[in-house]
Motif scaffolding. Structure first.
Motif, PDB file in Angstrom:
ATOM      1  N   ASN A 148       0.825  -1.202   0.000  1.00 20.57           N
ATOM      2  CA  ASN A 148       0.000   0.000   0.000  1.00 20.57           C
ATOM      3  C   ASN A 148       0.864   1.259   0.000  1.00 20.57           C
ATOM      4  O   ASN A 148       0.435   2.319  -0.448  1.00 20.57           O
ATOM      5  CB  ASN A 148      -0.916  -0.002   1.227  1.00 20.57           C
ATOM      6  N   ARG A 149       2.112   1.106   0.479  1.00 19.18           N
ATOM      7  CA  ARG A 149       3.061   2.228   0.487  1.00 19.18           C
ATOM      8  C   ARG A 149       3.949   2.249  -0.747  1.00 19.18           C
ATOM      9  O   ARG A 149       4.885   3.046  -0.836  1.00 19.18           O
ATOM     10  CB  ARG A 149       3.938   2.145   1.740  1.00 19.18           C
ATOM     11  N   GLY A 150       3.690   1.363  -1.699  1.00 16.62           N
ATOM     12  CA  GLY A 150       4.425   1.408  -2.968  1.00 16.62           C
ATOM     13  C   GLY A 150       5.407   0.293  -3.201  1.00 16.62           C
ATOM     14  O   GLY A 150       5.969   0.167  -4.291  1.00 16.62           O
ATOM     15  N   PHE A 151       5.671  -0.534  -2.188  1.00 17.69           N
ATOM     16  CA  PHE A 151       6.550  -1.683  -2.399  1.00 17.69           C
ATOM     17  C   PHE A 151       5.823  -2.724  -3.254  1.00 17.69           C
ATOM     18  O   PHE A 151       4.591  -2.786  -3.283  1.00 17.69           O
ATOM     19  CB  PHE A 151       6.944  -2.316  -1.055  1.00 17.69           C
ATOM     20  N   GLN A 152       6.603  -3.545  -3.933  1.00 15.73           N
ATOM     21  CA  GLN A 152       6.021  -4.643  -4.718  1.00 15.73           C
ATOM     22  C   GLN A 152       7.013  -5.795  -4.721  1.00 15.73           C
ATOM     23  O   GLN A 152       8.169  -5.611  -5.086  1.00 15.73           O
ATOM     24  CB  GLN A 152       5.719  -4.201  -6.156  1.00 15.73           C
ATOM     25  N   TYR A 153       6.541  -6.969  -4.330  1.00 11.93           N
ATOM     26  CA  TYR A 153       7.451  -8.090  -4.111  1.00 11.93           C
ATOM     27  C   TYR A 153       7.404  -9.161  -5.197  1.00 11.93           C
ATOM     28  O   TYR A 153       8.154 -10.125  -5.137  1.00 11.93           O
ATOM     29  CB  TYR A 153       7.159  -8.715  -2.742  1.00 11.93           C
TER      30      TYR A 153
ATOM     31  N   SER B 173       5.454  12.699  -6.418  1.00 10.05           N
ATOM     32  CA  SER B 173       4.936  11.334  -6.537  1.00 10.05           C
ATOM     33  C   SER B 173       5.751  10.333  -5.727  1.00 10.05           C
ATOM     34  O   SER B 173       6.962  10.502  -5.535  1.00 10.05           O
ATOM     35  CB  SER B 173       4.954  10.898  -8.007  1.00 10.05           C
ATOM     36  N   GLN B 174       5.069   9.276  -5.291  1.00  8.43           N
ATOM     37  CA  GLN B 174       5.743   8.128  -4.695  1.00  8.43           C
ATOM     38  C   GLN B 174       6.494   7.397  -5.798  1.00  8.43           C
ATOM     39  O   GLN B 174       5.991   7.271  -6.920  1.00  8.43           O
ATOM     40  CB  GLN B 174       4.705   7.189  -4.072  1.00  8.43           C
ATOM     41  N   VAL B 175       7.707   6.963  -5.497  1.00  9.99           N
ATOM     42  CA  VAL B 175       8.490   6.241  -6.504  1.00  9.99           C
ATOM     43  C   VAL B 175       8.864   4.868  -5.966  1.00  9.99           C
ATOM     44  O   VAL B 175       8.992   4.666  -4.757  1.00  9.99           O
ATOM     45  CB  VAL B 175       9.768   7.006  -6.914  1.00  9.99           C
ATOM     46  N   ARG B 176       8.995   3.934  -6.880  1.00 10.22           N
ATOM     47  CA  ARG B 176       9.459   2.586  -6.543  1.00 10.22           C
ATOM     48  C   ARG B 176      10.772   2.345  -7.280  1.00 10.22           C
ATOM     49  O   ARG B 176      10.883   2.621  -8.481  1.00 10.22           O
ATOM     50  CB  ARG B 176       8.431   1.537  -6.962  1.00 10.22           C
ATOM     51  N   VAL B 177      11.760   1.837  -6.559  1.00  6.37           N
ATOM     52  CA  VAL B 177      13.064   1.518  -7.144  1.00  6.37           C
ATOM     53  C   VAL B 177      13.276   0.014  -7.082  1.00  6.37           C
ATOM     54  O   VAL B 177      13.084  -0.607  -6.033  1.00  6.37           O
ATOM     55  CB  VAL B 177      14.202   2.250  -6.390  1.00  6.37           C
ATOM     56  N   LEU B 178      13.639  -0.559  -8.203  1.00 12.11           N
ATOM     57  CA  LEU B 178      13.952  -1.991  -8.287  1.00 12.11           C
ATOM     58  C   LEU B 178      15.408  -2.132  -8.690  1.00 12.11           C
ATOM     59  O   LEU B 178      15.841  -1.555  -9.692  1.00 12.11           O
ATOM     60  CB  LEU B 178      13.056  -2.684  -9.314  1.00 12.11           C
TER      61      LEU B 178
ATOM     62  N   GLY C 144      12.613  -0.854  -3.120  1.00 12.42           N
ATOM     63  CA  GLY C 144      12.438   0.209  -2.143  1.00 12.42           C
ATOM     64  C   GLY C 144      11.389   1.172  -2.645  1.00 12.42           C
ATOM     65  O   GLY C 144      11.202   1.321  -3.858  1.00 12.42           O
ATOM     66  N   SER C 145      10.674   1.832  -1.738  1.00 15.28           N
ATOM     67  CA  SER C 145       9.643   2.781  -2.165  1.00 15.28           C
ATOM     68  C   SER C 145       9.587   3.933  -1.180  1.00 15.28           C
ATOM     69  O   SER C 145       9.685   3.748   0.042  1.00 15.28           O
ATOM     70  CB  SER C 145       8.283   2.093  -2.250  1.00 15.28           C
ATOM     71  N   SER C 146       9.424   5.134  -1.721  1.00 13.21           N
ATOM     72  CA  SER C 146       9.369   6.335  -0.896  1.00 13.21           C
ATOM     73  C   SER C 146       8.971   7.501  -1.797  1.00 13.21           C
ATOM     74  O   SER C 146       9.053   7.417  -3.027  1.00 13.21           O
ATOM     75  CB  SER C 146      10.739   6.611  -0.254  1.00 13.21           C
ATOM     76  N   ALA C 147       8.554   8.593  -1.161  1.00 16.86           N
ATOM     77  CA  ALA C 147       8.350   9.825  -1.925  1.00 16.86           C
ATOM     78  C   ALA C 147       9.685  10.461  -2.290  1.00 16.86           C
ATOM     79  O   ALA C 147       9.749  11.342  -3.147  1.00 16.86           O
ATOM     80  CB  ALA C 147       7.499  10.808  -1.115  1.00 16.86           C
ATOM     81  N   ASN C 148      10.755   9.997  -1.640  1.00 11.62           N
ATOM     82  CA  ASN C 148      12.112  10.495  -1.896  1.00 11.62           C
ATOM     83  C   ASN C 148      12.883   9.430  -2.668  1.00 11.62           C
ATOM     84  O   ASN C 148      13.079   8.315  -2.181  1.00 11.62           O
ATOM     85  CB  ASN C 148      12.803  10.796  -0.564  1.00 11.62           C
ATOM     86  N   ILE C 149      13.321   9.760  -3.856  1.00 14.39           N
ATOM     87  CA  ILE C 149      13.976   8.762  -4.703  1.00 14.39           C
ATOM     88  C   ILE C 149      15.285   8.260  -4.094  1.00 14.39           C
ATOM     89  O   ILE C 149      15.659   7.106  -4.283  1.00 14.39           O
ATOM     90  CB  ILE C 149      14.217   9.327  -6.131  1.00 14.39           C
TER      91      ILE C 149
ATOM     92  N   TRP D 249      18.059   3.823  -1.454  1.00 10.24           N
ATOM     93  CA  TRP D 249      18.805   3.293  -0.317  1.00 10.24           C
ATOM     94  C   TRP D 249      18.172   1.999   0.195  1.00 10.24           C
ATOM     95  O   TRP D 249      18.871   1.032   0.490  1.00 10.24           O
ATOM     96  CB  TRP D 249      18.863   4.320   0.808  1.00 10.24           C
ATOM     97  N   LEU D 250      16.845   1.975   0.324  1.00  8.66           N
ATOM     98  CA  LEU D 250      16.157   0.792   0.849  1.00  8.66           C
ATOM     99  C   LEU D 250      16.421  -0.427  -0.043  1.00  8.66           C
ATOM    100  O   LEU D 250      16.680  -1.534   0.453  1.00  8.66           O
ATOM    101  CB  LEU D 250      14.661   1.063   0.957  1.00  8.66           C
ATOM    102  N   ALA D 251      16.344  -0.226  -1.358  1.00 10.19           N
ATOM    103  CA  ALA D 251      16.597  -1.338  -2.272  1.00 10.19           C
ATOM    104  C   ALA D 251      18.064  -1.751  -2.232  1.00 10.19           C
ATOM    105  O   ALA D 251      18.389  -2.949  -2.282  1.00 10.19           O
ATOM    106  CB  ALA D 251      16.193  -0.951  -3.697  1.00 10.19           C
ATOM    107  N   LEU D 252      18.960  -0.781  -2.159  1.00  8.43           N
ATOM    108  CA  LEU D 252      20.397  -1.063  -2.116  1.00  8.43           C
ATOM    109  C   LEU D 252      20.776  -1.807  -0.839  1.00  8.43           C
ATOM    110  O   LEU D 252      21.501  -2.810  -0.864  1.00  8.43           O
ATOM    111  CB  LEU D 252      21.174   0.243  -2.221  1.00  8.43           C
TER     112      LEU D 252
END
Length: 530
Positions: A369-374, A484-489, A503-508, A513-516
């Motif tokens: 719901n916060r933008g993550f996708q597994y 916008s909310q962004v998702r990084v893969l 990783g997902s956040s409004a801050n790219i 960082w979360l994905a890394l």
């Protein structure tokens, strides 16, 4: 049923796909992979058409193949030129191959309006060219160009071209749906007509995919008696591509019980598919039947629950047969069975009524719901499972980080130069030790990666093998613009395995960082455990 000959034209027809440019060395390594797959004929290219193909055939003459025979492609002699004076036919002979596929037009309209010669002249060009090559000790397959369109438009002339080639010594009549618009029932009728009218000769099928029917048309032709199937790995080819051998081969073997390759060779199909994509510098197509990453992926909880009881509940074949793997996807649409099955795959036993499953399911729903996708970030989900263990200890913990991006202009004596500088400072804890490191990079994410590694390598030297292969950013709420909310893969590898994190956040920067951090933590956890 007769033995089916698998004829691969990836190195010629496949190379005509927009964006593909194989080197001669690329073509040779692909040829060896095709040989391992059990392909009977490999069409290497058109000798004399360009220096690259001439170089490839020179290299191929020195190569050793266990299963495949190398074939050269070319055209009939030019109008008004004798065979012995035709440079194209001469290049075919000099290539050193034992078999040539010779293109000859079978459509009366193509002959008069495109080739610009009379119908009789075209017949003579076909006959003399086939005879000339046969007299030079070379077997000939006729690439009956535009056959199906010609058969529908002027059946008698199309059949006359085939008979002319057969009488001249042609060993196989390859019927081509060159424009790719023929329907399966038309393929069936035309192949039946050829088989009844011209007996005792091999019939082949060469289908293009402009109507999304190349595989269906190929199988229809085989049903009617075609014994040579031509196609390309991954369906590569001009316009919409050719018949995809990665679908044709398993369909022949597993659906039609035609033993065109061995079981061991079939099990290499996925590997070959992905190898050819990588060599072509293209990302493998995830949704391709049989060999795609998602071909045996299961997301719906109902499906996964059924699969837990019977592997064939929602799979038409065992993925192991083609060298692929079943994947259980986890998302907000997942049921408990998805969680349990995925955990089992990584060696964690969970029970249906256990609190861990409920907690994981709720956590996944909240994070998505916060933008993550597994679904395509299994490594990040696996970390959620590992972290549920009461004795789990993170290999490192983030304290804080700062990223500086500076645009600068340096003015020298003779010129001025603009540039960008990215620098990251990271504080992490490993055990009781606090590490404070900094590094520059080609962009903020690369700077973060470098700074984090600078600190961790002191404790985990093996991280030097971990490389980032791909980095993708998706904007999830386009209407809100830069907010916008962004998702990084992120896709990573250690040279042996590959894994993806999200990783997902409004801050790219934070999403990155979360994905890394997940990527490095996943490698450390699985590497230490293994």
């Amino acid at each position: 049923m007769s033995v089916i000959q698998i004829y691969d034209t990836t190195l010629r027809d496949g190379a005509q796909r927009e964006g593909i440019s194989f080197t001669a060395a690329d073509k040779l390594v692909i040829a060896h992979k095709l040989d391992e797959l059990g392909v009977m004929y490999i069409e290497g290219g058109w000798p004399g058409a360009n220096p690259k193909d001439s170089e490839f055939f020179a290299m191929a003459r020195e190569a050793k193949f266990q299963n495949a025979t190398m074939v050269a492609f070319g055209s009939t002699r030019k109008h008004g030129v004798k065979c012995e004076d035709d440079t194209g036919l001469g290049a075919l002979i000099k290539s050193g191959v034992k078999i040539v596929t010779l293109v000859g037009k079978c459509s009366a309209r193509q002959v008069t309006q495109v080739l610009g010669v009379s119908l009789e002249d075209n017949l003579d060009m076909v006959a003399s060219s086939v005879t000339f090559l046969c007299e030079n000790g070379i077997g000939v397959f006729l690439d009956a160009e535009h056959f199906f369109d010609g058969w529908k438009d002027n059946r008698d002339y199309a059949m006359k071209v085939l008979k002319t080639a057969t009488n001249a010594g042609c060993g196989c009549l390859v019927l081509c749906d060159t424009n790719g618009g023929t329907l399966p029932e038309e393929i069936t009728a035309a192949v039946r007509d050829v088989k009844q009218s011209i007996g005792g000769v091999c019939i082949g099928i060469h289908a293009h995919n402009d109507a999304e029917l190349a595989v269906a048309n190929t199988l229809a032709a085989v049903r009617e008696g075609a014994t040579q199937v031509q196609g390309t790995i991954n369906g590569f080819g001009e316009r919409c591509g050719n018949a995809n051998l990665c679908s044709v081969i398993p369909a022949l073997k597993l659906k039609m019980d035609i033993n065109c390759v061995s079981d061991e060779q079939l099990s290499k199909l996925t590997e070959v598919s992905r190898f050819v994509s990588e060599t072509a510098n293209l990302s493998p197509e995830s949704f391709m039947p049989y060999v795609g990453l998602s071909a045996f992926s299961h997301k719906a909880g109902l499906h996964v629950s059924g699969m837990a009881r019977w592997k064939g509940a929602y799979q038409h074949i065992d993925p192991d047969l083609v060298g692929n793997n079943q994947r259980v996807l986890v998302s907000e649409q997942s049921g408990r069975t998805n969680i349990i099955q995925r955990a089992k795959e990584i060696g964690v036993e969970l029970t249906t009524k256990g609190p861990e499953v409920t907690a994981l399911l709720e956590q996944v729903k909240e994070l998505e719901n916060r933008g993550f996708q597994y679904e395509n970030a299994e490594a990040s989900f696996d970390l959620l499972v590992y972290r549920m263990a009461p004795d789990y200890k993170k290999p490192f913990e983030l304290v804080d980080y700062m990223v500086v991006v500076e645009k600068y202009r340096r003015i020298g004596a003779e010129q001025q130069r603009d540039g960008m500088l990215s620098e990251a400072m990271v504080k992490v804890k490993v055990g009781d030790k606090l590490l404070h490191t900094a590094a520059e990079g080609d962009g903020p994410v690369n700077a973060l990666d470098n700074a984090l590694r600078n600190g961790l390598l002191e404790f985990y030297s093996g991280l030097a093998d971990v490389k980032l292969m791909d980095y993708k950013v998706r904007i999830l709420e386009e209407s809100t613009g830069t907010e916008s909310q962004v998702r990084v893969l992120i896709e990573s590898t250690d040279g042996v395995r590959q894994w993806r994190t999200v990783g997902s956040s409004a801050n790219i920067i934070e999403a990155s960082w979360l994905a890394l951090a997940d990527s490095l933590e996943y490698w450390l956890v699985t590497h230490i455990n293994n």
